[in-house]
Structures are given as structure tokens and as C-alpha cells.
Design a protein around this motif. Structure first.
Motif, PDB file in Angstrom:
ATOM      1  N   GLU A 175      23.660  84.324  71.982  1.00 40.84           N
ATOM      2  CA  GLU A 175      23.469  84.914  70.690  1.00 40.84           C
ATOM      3  C   GLU A 175      23.905  86.475  70.643  1.00 40.84           C
ATOM      4  O   GLU A 175      24.303  86.895  69.549  1.00 40.84           O
ATOM      5  CB  GLU A 175      21.927  84.900  70.405  1.00 40.84           C
ATOM      6  CG  GLU A 175      21.391  83.602  70.137  1.00 40.84           C
ATOM      7  CD  GLU A 175      21.482  82.542  71.509  1.00 40.84           C
ATOM      8  OE1 GLU A 175      21.357  81.414  71.113  1.00 40.84           O
ATOM      9  OE2 GLU A 175      21.116  83.046  72.352  1.00 40.84           O
ATOM     10  N   LEU A 176      23.487  87.256  71.732  1.00 43.58           N
ATOM     11  CA  LEU A 176      23.883  88.666  71.718  1.00 43.58           C
ATOM     12  C   LEU A 176      25.526  88.818  71.632  1.00 43.58           C
ATOM     13  O   LEU A 176      25.872  89.658  71.152  1.00 43.58           O
ATOM     14  CB  LEU A 176      23.507  89.287  73.068  1.00 43.58           C
ATOM     15  CG  LEU A 176      23.823  90.764  72.978  1.00 43.58           C
ATOM     16  CD1 LEU A 176      23.068  91.634  71.887  1.00 43.58           C
ATOM     17  CD2 LEU A 176      23.436  91.526  74.271  1.00 43.58           C
ATOM     18  N   SER A 177      26.251  88.006  72.332  1.00 43.20           N
ATOM     19  CA  SER A 177      27.653  88.012  71.949  1.00 43.20           C
ATOM     20  C   SER A 177      28.101  87.530  70.718  1.00 43.20           C
ATOM     21  O   SER A 177      28.732  88.480  70.055  1.00 43.20           O
ATOM     22  CB  SER A 177      28.524  86.878  72.894  1.00 43.20           C
ATOM     23  OG  SER A 177      28.067  87.114  74.248  1.00 43.20           O
ATOM     24  N   ASP A 178      27.481  86.827  70.164  1.00 43.47           N
ATOM     25  CA  ASP A 178      28.096  86.348  68.795  1.00 43.47           C
ATOM     26  C   ASP A 178      27.320  87.484  67.460  1.00 43.47           C
ATOM     27  O   ASP A 178      28.126  87.465  66.480  1.00 43.47           O
ATOM     28  CB  ASP A 178      27.479  85.065  68.011  1.00 43.47           C
ATOM     29  CG  ASP A 178      28.098  83.961  68.989  1.00 43.47           C
ATOM     30  OD1 ASP A 178      29.002  84.092  69.711  1.00 43.47           O
ATOM     31  OD2 ASP A 178      27.475  82.685  69.026  1.00 43.47           O
ATOM     32  N   ILE A 179      26.255  87.955  67.864  1.00 46.59           N
ATOM     33  CA  ILE A 179      25.690  89.112  67.082  1.00 46.59           C
ATOM     34  C   ILE A 179      26.489  90.392  67.084  1.00 46.59           C
ATOM     35  O   ILE A 179      27.024  90.812  66.168  1.00 46.59           O
ATOM     36  CB  ILE A 179      24.195  89.319  67.243  1.00 46.59           C
ATOM     37  CG1 ILE A 179      23.448  88.364  66.677  1.00 46.59           C
ATOM     38  CG2 ILE A 179      23.907  90.605  66.579  1.00 46.59           C
ATOM     39  CD1 ILE A 179      21.926  88.131  67.440  1.00 46.59           C
ATOM     40  N   ALA A 180      26.827  90.792  68.339  1.00 48.43           N
ATOM     41  CA  ALA A 180      27.430  91.893  68.374  1.00 48.43           C
ATOM     42  C   ALA A 180      28.977  91.797  68.132  1.00 48.43           C
ATOM     43  O   ALA A 180      29.479  92.812  67.480  1.00 48.43           O
ATOM     44  CB  ALA A 180      27.417  92.290  70.205  1.00 48.43           C
ATOM     45  N   GLY A 181      29.555  90.486  68.041  1.00 43.78           N
ATOM     46  CA  GLY A 181      30.981  90.544  67.826  1.00 43.78           C
ATOM     47  C   GLY A 181      31.031  90.773  66.350  1.00 43.78           C
ATOM     48  O   GLY A 181      31.935  91.522  65.861  1.00 43.78           O
ATOM     49  N   PHE A 182      30.347  89.877  65.609  1.00 48.30           N
ATOM     50  CA  PHE A 182      30.297  90.494  64.016  1.00 48.30           C
ATOM     51  C   PHE A 182      30.035  91.909  63.670  1.00 48.30           C
ATOM     52  O   PHE A 182      30.648  92.320  62.848  1.00 48.30           O
ATOM     53  CB  PHE A 182      29.529  89.257  63.224  1.00 48.30           C
ATOM     54  CG  PHE A 182      29.978  89.183  61.721  1.00 48.30           C
ATOM     55  CD1 PHE A 182      31.206  88.958  61.404  1.00 48.30           C
ATOM     56  CD2 PHE A 182      28.712  89.653  60.828  1.00 48.30           C
ATOM     57  CE1 PHE A 182      31.356  89.301  59.864  1.00 48.30           C
ATOM     58  CE2 PHE A 182      28.850  89.843  59.654  1.00 48.30           C
ATOM     59  CZ  PHE A 182      30.367  89.531  59.068  1.00 48.30           C
ATOM     60  N   LEU A 183      29.014  92.465  64.305  1.00 50.93           N
ATOM     61  CA  LEU A 183      28.594  93.786  64.061  1.00 50.93           C
ATOM     62  C   LEU A 183      29.643  94.622  64.372  1.00 50.93           C
ATOM     63  O   LEU A 183      29.777  95.427  63.640  1.00 50.93           O
ATOM     64  CB  LEU A 183      27.123  93.928  64.903  1.00 50.93           C
ATOM     65  CG  LEU A 183      26.758  95.487  65.007  1.00 50.93           C
ATOM     66  CD1 LEU A 183      26.078  95.739  63.705  1.00 50.93           C
ATOM     67  CD2 LEU A 183      25.843  95.669  65.900  1.00 50.93           C
ATOM     68  N   PHE A 184      30.362  94.651  65.473  1.00 51.78           N
ATOM     69  CA  PHE A 184      31.552  95.469  65.861  1.00 51.78           C
ATOM     70  C   PHE A 184      32.553  95.375  64.616  1.00 51.78           C
ATOM     71  O   PHE A 184      33.190  96.270  64.503  1.00 51.78           O
ATOM     72  CB  PHE A 184      31.901  94.911  67.309  1.00 51.78           C
ATOM     73  CG  PHE A 184      31.002  95.420  68.138  1.00 51.78           C
ATOM     74  CD1 PHE A 184      29.934  96.352  68.083  1.00 51.78           C
ATOM     75  CD2 PHE A 184      31.199  94.983  69.555  1.00 51.78           C
ATOM     76  CE1 PHE A 184      28.992  96.532  69.039  1.00 51.78           C
ATOM     77  CE2 PHE A 184      30.288  95.199  70.618  1.00 51.78           C
ATOM     78  CZ  PHE A 184      29.059  96.120  70.352  1.00 51.78           C
ATOM     79  N   ILE A 185      32.862  94.352  64.255  1.00 54.54           N
ATOM     80  CA  ILE A 185      33.657  94.173  62.979  1.00 54.54           C
ATOM     81  C   ILE A 185      33.090  94.810  61.736  1.00 54.54           C
ATOM     82  O   ILE A 185      34.110  95.581  61.231  1.00 54.54           O
ATOM     83  CB  ILE A 185      33.873  92.482  62.676  1.00 54.54           C
ATOM     84  CG1 ILE A 185      34.863  91.781  63.687  1.00 54.54           C
ATOM     85  CG2 ILE A 185      34.606  92.560  61.404  1.00 54.54           C
ATOM     86  CD1 ILE A 185      34.993  90.300  63.534  1.00 54.54           C
TER      87      ILE A 185
END
Length: 458
Positions: free
Chosen positions: A99-109
Motif C-alpha cells: 500500500e505504501l508503494s502504491d500511495i507514494a508512487g502516485f503522490l510523488f507524481i
């Protein structure tokens, strides 16, 4: 060797026209030439608008993006930061490594599209939902490193030391067991993170004693003494009035006062919030060279209070901005609210300038946030100049309130006159990550983000 040509660009010495920017293969700026004349036939990319340095986001909790908009219901007549914190604990419970990987990925975009090119992740989800350590003690922090590499944003990762529930040395509450880390464990996390990021040139590794209520000041002092002097260190301090009162009751000193007396605070430190401080404390922060990490949108959302910016600038203090709880990703709005908060408190305008200074408010706070943010993250960014990383944002004139603006009027227009993001293209380390407002991995990342939110909610 890529070269860019900007019709106008914000350089250290001010705005310049017809600026050529030569970039090395490692993503570092080799040369900057104002008033350049391009030889016929030379392959140089012409930028579609004014170029400014990419902004550093000095304080983020990526996982909290999962609860944006979900803590806006009154559940207590005295609703405050402390009741919000309980909602945050519930959200944190559902965030695992995937979940952290997927949340952070879009957040960084989202950050890149807003004009942030580097982020400081103040990260404290070290353990699983039951409080048990992962096999790799840096499992969760490493997910942030890999997400930043995949998306293409610079990262300073700041694993958090979190040892107690309050100034009275109470043990961690059950909801805080995911955060637990002692000195030995934190050092193992730092060692693991350096291995995970061994090939990532835009990565820096620092550390973050969470706060003086979560870490005794003698431990803060000791861990700072066993690491290299220039290690980036961030700490929450004096965010809440109750925190100040509890610190005085337990130690006889205010939080910033105590930190300055007992810890080797210096230019590699960033004091997050520092909202409730007295003039002497402001002067001490400024004299130390530490950066004040201001997060106006989150501070307003939580009801923290308003940082005394004018008094701080008068002492020579430096600051940067952060998105903190990530309820909004917009550095232009952070800066607007920073100035507007001062106006509401003091009943005057144009207060984010030293008392003896005239000129553009937007220009002054944008430059200050660039410089302070870069220093707080220990990253070679914040200016378009040789030797610095080629991190820059190209603004869209059609999204500025004054599309024909020049000089600092561009920044005033972007900060105070717009309702949306004025950013068109974003480069990090010489690579275009956002073109015409789009990141190439955006749609796939959005899908993973939505699926992760549903898992967290469940």
C-alpha cells in the motif's frame, strides 16, 4: 550533452532572458549562459515558458495521503490536532508495504506536477500492523526509495526515532507500536537504506527524532553525536500549545529552548513547525543556521497556529515549505497561505519580507523557500547554476493570472493570482518527468493508488 534554451529564467542573480542551460550526462548543470545566441543548426531544446528552479518539499508523510479528506467531521466538541491524531493512527493501521508503494508512487507524481522536484520523507511506519519488525528493518522506508526512483523525484529519506508516548516517559500506546524504534534499530535502518539506495544519485539519507515528547533530549543529543556532523536531522518541535505546556511541566523549559540548550543544532537541522515560539527562541534558531520547516496548509488544517514569520525574518532566519499530511500538493498555495496567515494575524499586507525590505512578496518567499528547502534536505538543488542538479519547472503563461508578466511579477502572478497549478513541464536531474502537465506513468499509478486506498479502507 542536452542543452535547453529558456526565453526567461530565474537565476541566482535574478531574472535573465534568452538563457542557455547545458546539462551533463549525470544530470548536473555544466553551464548557464544568459543573453545567448544560438548558432544555426545546433540542437537545443526551446522551453515553452519561464523556467524556475524546482521546489524542495522538505516535509512529507506519504502514507497520510490515504486519509486526505477523511478527518473533516467533528467527533469531539474540542476537536484538535490530538483528536485528528487518532484518525491518523487508524489510517496508518491499514498501510502495509504494498500500500505504501502504491500511495507514494502516485503522490510523488502529484508532487512533480505541482513543481516539487525533491521531497523529504519523515517516515515512521517501521513495523507491521501488530508492531512486529519486518525481516528487513528498513522495509517500509525502502519502499519510498524505490517509489521515488520509479517516478523520478529526488528524495531525502528520514527514518524516525520514536521511543515513548509523552514527556512523562509513558510507554507507546498500542496504536503507536508501528512507529517504535530505539537507537540501535534506527542505525540498522540507516545502514539498510544506504544499501537500498546505493545506485540512486538523487537520494540522501538522514534521520528524524520525531519530537521531544517522543524522544528524550539526551537521546537526541547522543544520536546526533555518533553520526557525521553534516547528517540531515529533522524534528517536530513546538507544533502545539499543549506540547509546549507539557514540556515546561516536565523539564522547566520550552521545547525549542530545551533543544537549543541540549542538542548540537546547526545548519544541517530542520525544525518542523516551530509554531509556538518566543522571540528569543526565534533568534536562537536563526543563529544556529537551522531551517524552519513550515507547512501552512497542514498547520491550518490541524489548527496548529501561525508561525511568526515576520519576527523570524527580522532575526535572519531561514525557512522552507513542506506538504506534511498531503491534504493538498501545491507549493504555490503553501506560499500564498504563508503570507495570508501573516496578514490575518497582523492586519497588514506584504509581511513576508524583512521590515526594511521592499519589492515582490512572491519573489522573496519563493527564493527563500528554494534556498531553505534545498539546505534542509541536503540536496544540490534550488538554483539554476553550474554544479547544481538540473531540477527545474517550466511555467505555463496561459495559467498565470498575468500571462505577459515579467520578472518577479511572474512569481506574484503564480502565487497570488492563480487558482490552479501554473506548471507545464518538470525536469529532475536532466530528465523530463512531466511534459505538458502529464507524467508518463500517471494513469497506471492512479489505478494502483485507488486500489491501495480501497484496501486501506477495508
Amino acid at each position: 550533452m542536452p542543452s535547453l534554451f529558456a526565453p526567461t529564467a530565474l537565476l541566482p542573480e535574478g531574472w535573465a532572458r534568452n538563457v542557455r542551460i547545458d546539462i551533463g550526462e549525470d544530470g548536473t548543470i555544466l553551464a548557464v549562459t544568459p543573453d545567448a545566441i544560438l548558432p544555426l543548426g545546433e540542437r537545443v531544446e526551446r522551453l515553452a515558458g519561464p523556467a524556475v528552479p524546482g521546489m524542495a518539499n522538505l516535509h512529507s508523510h506519504a502514507f497520510q495521503r490515504a486519509m486526505a479528506g477523511l478527518a473533516e467531521k467533528r467527533r469531539d466538541p474540542s476537536d484538535s490536532f490530538w483528536t485528528w491524531r487518532e484518525a491518523m493512527y487508524r489510517a496508518a493501521h491499514g498501510v502495509g508495504p504494498d500500500e505504501l508503494s502504491d500511495i507514494a508512487g502516485f503522490l510523488f507524481i502529484e508532487m512533480l506536477k505541482a513543481g516539487y522536484t525533491t521531497v523529504g520523507e519523515f517516515h515512521y511506519l517501521h513495523n507491521d500492523a501488530h508492531g512486529a519488525p519486518y525481516a528487513d528493518p528498513a522495509e517500509m522506508s525502502a519502499r519510498l526509495i524505490h517509489a521515488s526512483a520509479d517516478i523520478g523525484i529526488g528524495l531525502t529519506v528520514l527514518p524516525v526515532l520514536y521511543m515513548r508516548a509523552g514527556f512523562d516517559n509513558a510507554p507507546l500506546e498500542p496504536a503507536q507500536r508501528r512507529f517504535a524504534a530505539d537507537e540501535e534499530r534506527l542505525l540498522r535502518i540507516l545502514e539498510s537504506l544506504r544499501w537500498h539506495g546505493r545506485d540512486q544519485t538523487t537520494l540522501r539519507v538522514g534521520l528524524a527524532p520525531h519530537s521531544l515528547r517522543a524522544v528524550p533530549v539526551e537521546i537526541v543529543r547522543h544520536i546526533a553525536s555518533v553520526l557525521p556532523e553534516d547528517t540531515t536531522i529533522h524534528i517536530h518541535v513546538a507544533e502545539q500549545e499543549r506540547e509546549v505546556e507539557d514540556c515546561i511541566a516536565a523539564t522547566g523549559a520550552r521545547p525549542v529552548e530545551l533543544l537549543m540548550m541540549e542538542a548540537p543544532v546547526g545548519p544541517s537541522w530542520c525544525l518542523i513547525h516551530a509554531t509556538h515560539v518566543e522571540h528569543e527562541e526565534l533568534a536562537d534558531i536563526a543563529a544556529s543556521g537551522a531551517i524552519a520547516g513550515l507547512c501552512p496548509i497542514t498547520e491550518a488544517n490541524l489548527g496548529d497556529g501561525v508561525f511568526p514569520l515576520g519576527a523570524f525574518l527580522t532575526t535572519g532566519g531561514r525557512f522552507g515549505i513542506g506538504s506534511d499530511s498531503n491534504v493538498a500538493l501545491n507549493p504555490w498555495e503553501e506560499l500564498r497561505l504563508l503570507e495570508y496567515g501573516q496578514r490575518l494575524v497582523h492586519g497588514r499586507r506584504c509581511l513576508s519580507l524583512p521590515e526594511d525590505a521592499d519589492g515582490s512578496v512572491g519573489g522573496a518567499i519563493f527564493r527563500a523557500a528554494l534556498s531553505g528547502g534545498a539546505a534542509a534536505l541536503g540536496q544540490p538543488v534550488g538554483v539554476i547554476a553550474p554544479g547544481f542538479r538540473a531540477d527545474l519547472a517550466v511555467l505555463d503563461r496561459l495559467k498565470l493570472a498575468q500571462p505577459d508578466a515579467e520578472g518577479d511579477d511572474i512569481l506574484d502572478s503564480a502565487i497570488f493570482g492563480g487558482s490552479g497549478l501554473p506548471v507545464r513541464d518538470v525536469m529532475v536531474a536532466g530528465i523530463w518527468r512531466v511534459r505538458d502537465g502529464r507524467h508518463p506513468g500517471e494513469e497506471a499509478a492512479r489505478g494502483r493508488f485507488v486500489a491501495a486506498l480501497r484496501r486501506v479502507a477495508a
